[in-house]
Scaffold this active site. Sequence first.
Site, short mmCIF file in Angstrom:
data_model
loop_
_atom_site.label_atom_id
_atom_site.label_comp_id
_atom_site.label_asym_id
_atom_site.label_seq_id
_atom_site.Cartn_x
_atom_site.Cartn_y
_atom_site.Cartn_z
NE ARG A 49 -2.80 3.67 4.32
CZ ARG A 49 -2.67 2.72 3.48
NH1 ARG A 49 -1.57 2.76 2.68
NH2 ARG A 49 -3.55 1.92 3.06
NE ARG A 51 -1.58 12.20 9.45
CZ ARG A 51 -1.36 10.91 8.94
NH1 ARG A 51 -0.13 10.45 9.13
NH2 ARG A 51 -2.14 10.03 8.34
CB ILE A 73 -3.74 0.40 -2.18
CG1 ILE A 73 -2.73 0.81 -3.23
CG2 ILE A 73 -3.75 1.39 -0.87
CD1 ILE A 73 -3.33 2.20 -3.82
CG ASP A 84 -6.23 2.67 14.78
OD1 ASP A 84 -7.34 3.03 14.27
OD2 ASP A 84 -5.24 2.14 14.51
#
Length: 418
Positions: A91, A395, A122, A303
């Site tokens: 994204r 990723r 968004i 995170d």
Amino acid sequence: MYKIVIKGGKRLAGEVWVSGAKNAALPILASSLLARGQSTYRNVPGLGDVVTMRKLLGQLGAKVRGDGTTVIDTTNVNHFEAPYELVKTMRASALVLGPLLGRHGQARVSLPGGCAIGARPIDQHLKGLAAMGARIELEHGLVNARARRLHGATIVFDLVTVTGTENLMMAAVLAKGGTTLENAACEPEVEELARVLNKMGAHIRGAGTPLVTVEGVDELHPVDHAIIPDRIEAGTLMVAAAITRGNVLIRDCMPEHLDAVTAKLRAAGAEVTYEEGGVRVVGKNEYRPTDIATRPHPGFPTDMQAQFMVLMSRANGQSVLSENIFENRFMHVPELLRMGADIVIDGHLAVVRGPVKLKGAKVMATDLRASACLVLAGLVAEGTTEVLRVYHLDRGYDHLERKLRALGADIRRVRGGL
Ligand code: EPZ
């Protein structure tokens, strides 16, 4: 496909170097679009999302080469569309919206759609771009944006958004006039992007605070810049040292970016000391239960929530973890329960009870930080843990298992898995 196989019980010891920050590299590589010519970026992390961003920039016509040192020549940028296939996997592809509109007056970016951790719209990005004069049309799942030349505006974010702040900062640097961003994100990666843009000739003030002002200029020039270290990788390694009762020096990290994580690790009982060039973490046999609430920076980073949850499964008592940024960021909990954790979820709260002896199991990664959390659980679980779908880990981490193995973990990547 690959999986990661871990035999738990090893204490980590030694020193480890942190890679460049994923969440700084992504907006910074996108910002290359704002100048014509060749920019050089150093200390770029070797991970999947950066490969995707390089691919996207190539599809826009940029010449992209190298990896750890990435060179991007934007002279021939002549496409302005970020396709669904790329945006769906990352994204952060939406970060080309601001630069393409700012320099080329047009951009077509697929709406990102949701991901495992939430809807992740968004709307704030688009609201800001419209305020700066962009004509925004939504058609067939694509955002189609055009503007002869963006003009400055005062934009008040309805909520704190990291890439929203970054996108609008990049849209504003070539706009006509001044732009003010209020309720802006204060993450270190936002500040770092502003540093890079100012090196390119932009006039940005206040980045890293909720009030950012940008004075538009007519042109920016290419840049040569080294990416800051990844504070979330550093935090993940700190928890790995704490949970395995190890003694690890995490080098090349910026302690000032880790204050919230350091405070909570110390509250739980880990020994965290800032040394020349890094942070040393010495783990303990017992931990105190410690509550966390994820918040925009400088609060406790979302995170790091999954990683801290694993540590709290080792604490003597009950900890309450409140996830206030994303609506579905407890995907790691069902897998931790299968390893014997005692966790109850109630809305955005997770109540973790300990200490429990985690047992190795085959577990499935669902998103980037959930996969890191399962690796950490495997480091302390009794027996063998197999983490499947490690593409989620790849990723966002630069060879994490190699770094952990160098610290003494019994961990390896093998073919197989789903
Ligand atoms: C950035 O994502 C990071 N990614 C995320 O890291 C991080 O978790 C997140 O910020 C929060 O710190 C990058 O920087 C590439 P947001 P971002 O916009 O910018 C809602 C990782 O693990 N929102 O700050 O996409 C949104 O749904 C990744 O490295 C809107 O509603 O996050 C979320 O609930 C995961 N409308 C909240 O705001 C918008 O227009 C914060 O999102 C924008 C966001």
